[in-house]
Enzyme design. Structure first.
Site, PDB file in Angstrom:
ATOM      1  N   GLY A 266       0.821  -1.197   0.000  1.00  0.00           N
ATOM      2  CA  GLY A 266       0.000   0.000   0.000  1.00  0.00           C
ATOM      3  C   GLY A 266       0.854   1.246   0.000  1.00  0.00           C
TER       4      GLY A 266
ATOM      5  N   SER B  93       2.726   4.115   1.626  1.00  0.00           N
ATOM      6  CA  SER B  93       3.342   4.250   2.942  1.00  0.00           C
ATOM      7  C   SER B  93       3.518   5.706   3.357  1.00  0.00           C
ATOM      8  CB  SER B  93       4.703   3.548   2.967  1.00  0.00           C
ATOM      9  OG  SER B  93       5.574   4.122   2.001  1.00  0.00           O
TER      10      SER B  93
ATOM     11  N   SER C  52      -0.323   1.794  11.744  1.00  0.00           N
ATOM     12  CA  SER C  52       0.673   2.842  11.947  1.00  0.00           C
ATOM     13  C   SER C  52       0.349   3.663  13.178  1.00  0.00           C
ATOM     14  CB  SER C  52       0.696   3.758  10.712  1.00  0.00           C
ATOM     15  OG  SER C  52       1.443   4.929  10.954  1.00  0.00           O
TER      16      SER C  52
ATOM     17  N   TYR D 298      -3.508   9.298   5.397  1.00  0.00           N
ATOM     18  CA  TYR D 298      -2.805   8.024   5.599  1.00  0.00           C
ATOM     19  C   TYR D 298      -3.224   7.390   6.925  1.00  0.00           C
ATOM     20  CZ  TYR D 298       1.127   4.911   6.695  1.00  0.00           C
ATOM     21  OH  TYR D 298       1.896   3.827   7.067  1.00  0.00           O
TER      22      TYR D 298
ATOM     23  N   SER E 110       8.318   3.593  13.520  1.00  0.00           N
ATOM     24  CA  SER E 110       9.170   3.902  12.364  1.00  0.00           C
ATOM     25  C   SER E 110      10.210   2.794  12.257  1.00  0.00           C
ATOM     26  CB  SER E 110       9.837   5.272  12.509  1.00  0.00           C
ATOM     27  OG  SER E 110      10.430   5.429  13.782  1.00  0.00           O
TER      28      SER E 110
ATOM     29  N   ARG F  74      12.388  12.490  16.857  1.00  0.00           N
ATOM     30  CA  ARG F  74      11.121  11.810  17.158  1.00  0.00           C
ATOM     31  C   ARG F  74      11.284  10.298  17.082  1.00  0.00           C
ATOM     32  NH1 ARG F  74       6.837  10.266  13.666  1.00  0.00           N
ATOM     33  NH2 ARG F  74       4.876   9.942  14.805  1.00  0.00           N
TER      34      ARG F  74
END
Length: 259
Positions: free
Chosen positions: A69, A71, A107, A132, A161, A170
């Site tokens: 898909g 990203s 996510s 997203y 991540s 982050r």
């Protein structure tokens, strides 16, 4: 055991493949771009939006890891077509083929507008930060539906991540190391009868604010910590909204614009 990995040539798929190969397990890789084979991998080229390609890909499969898909942020139309409709196509093909175990790549952006706090539960209700993120929240709901309706085991992994190194400051909180990704997805494949679960996909980082209890209940044990990269990180620390919410700077990024 035959495991189908959609998006097998993508960033996460490429990192996972060597870490999931083992005796008695065949990886079947599907992507628009032909993945580089290894071991006894089976290679297929096709789209997650193509019902015929997905039906062929799911034939004889025991478990499915759906990474395919978009990203990144994209237009609403493209996001719906690939991430939402594509995931429905994947799940329907898996159902018809009798695939009993599904691992869906969700996510942190599905919960991007959740306020940061210590041990944020993995099954926190969605508060997406982008189109997203909306697509990932819908993917989780589709997984819940297919579990409840058809009895399929479905695990949604809210990935932080997953790269070789944390992507900036982050990332010191959100990082899922490649080796931990292998441990996590292997646990998702092998834990007996998980039912429907939502878990965080992160390493046990010093700056972690995400609960690992849900993933550890499946047998996952992180062995990595992004803090070892902290001295290499440059630039100012996040402030304002970027420091307040799970989605960080994505909470203010333009909607529908690739980032």
């Amino acid at each position: 055991m035959r495991v189908l990995i959609t998006g097998g040539a993508g960033i996460v798929g490429t990192l996972l493949r060597p870490r999931l190969r083992q005796d008695g397990r065949v990886l079947r890789l599907l992507d628009l771009t032909t993945p580089e084979p290894g071991g006894n991998d089976e290679i297929l080229t096709g789209s997650v939006t193509d019902p015929e390609a997905m039906a062929a890909a799911c034939a004889g499969v025991d478990a499915l890891i759906h990474l395919g898909g978009r990203s990144r942020e994209a237009s609403w139309e493209d996001t719906v077509d690939v991430n939402i409709n594509g995931t429905h196509t994947v799940l329907e093909a898996a159902r018809q083929a009798g695939v009993g175990r599904i691992v869906l790549a969700s996510s942190n952006h599905a919960a991007g507008f959740r306020e940061l706090g210590e041990n944020l539960p993995a099954d926190s209700a969605p508060r997406p930060d982008t189109y997203y993120g909306v697509s990932k929240a819908v993917i989780e709901s589709l997984g819940s539906l297919y579990h409840s309706r058809f009895g399929m085991d479905v695990i949604c992994v809210r990935i932080g991540s997953c790269f070789e190194r944390p992507p900036g400051i982050r990332g010191l909180a959100t990082w899922l190391s490649p080796d931990d990704a292998g441990r996590l997805f292997d646990a998702c494949l092998t834990f007996p009868s998980p039912g429907y679960r939502v878990i965080w996909g992160v390493s046990d980082n010093t700056r972690r604010v995400y609960s690992l209890a849900e993933a550890e209940a499946l047998g996952y044990r992180s062995q990595d910590d992004a803090e070892k990269f902290a001295a290499e990180m440059t630039g100012p620390a996040p402030t304002g909204i970027a420091a307040k919410f799970v989605g960080g700077p994505f909470c203010t990024a333009p909607l529908g614009v690739p980032n």
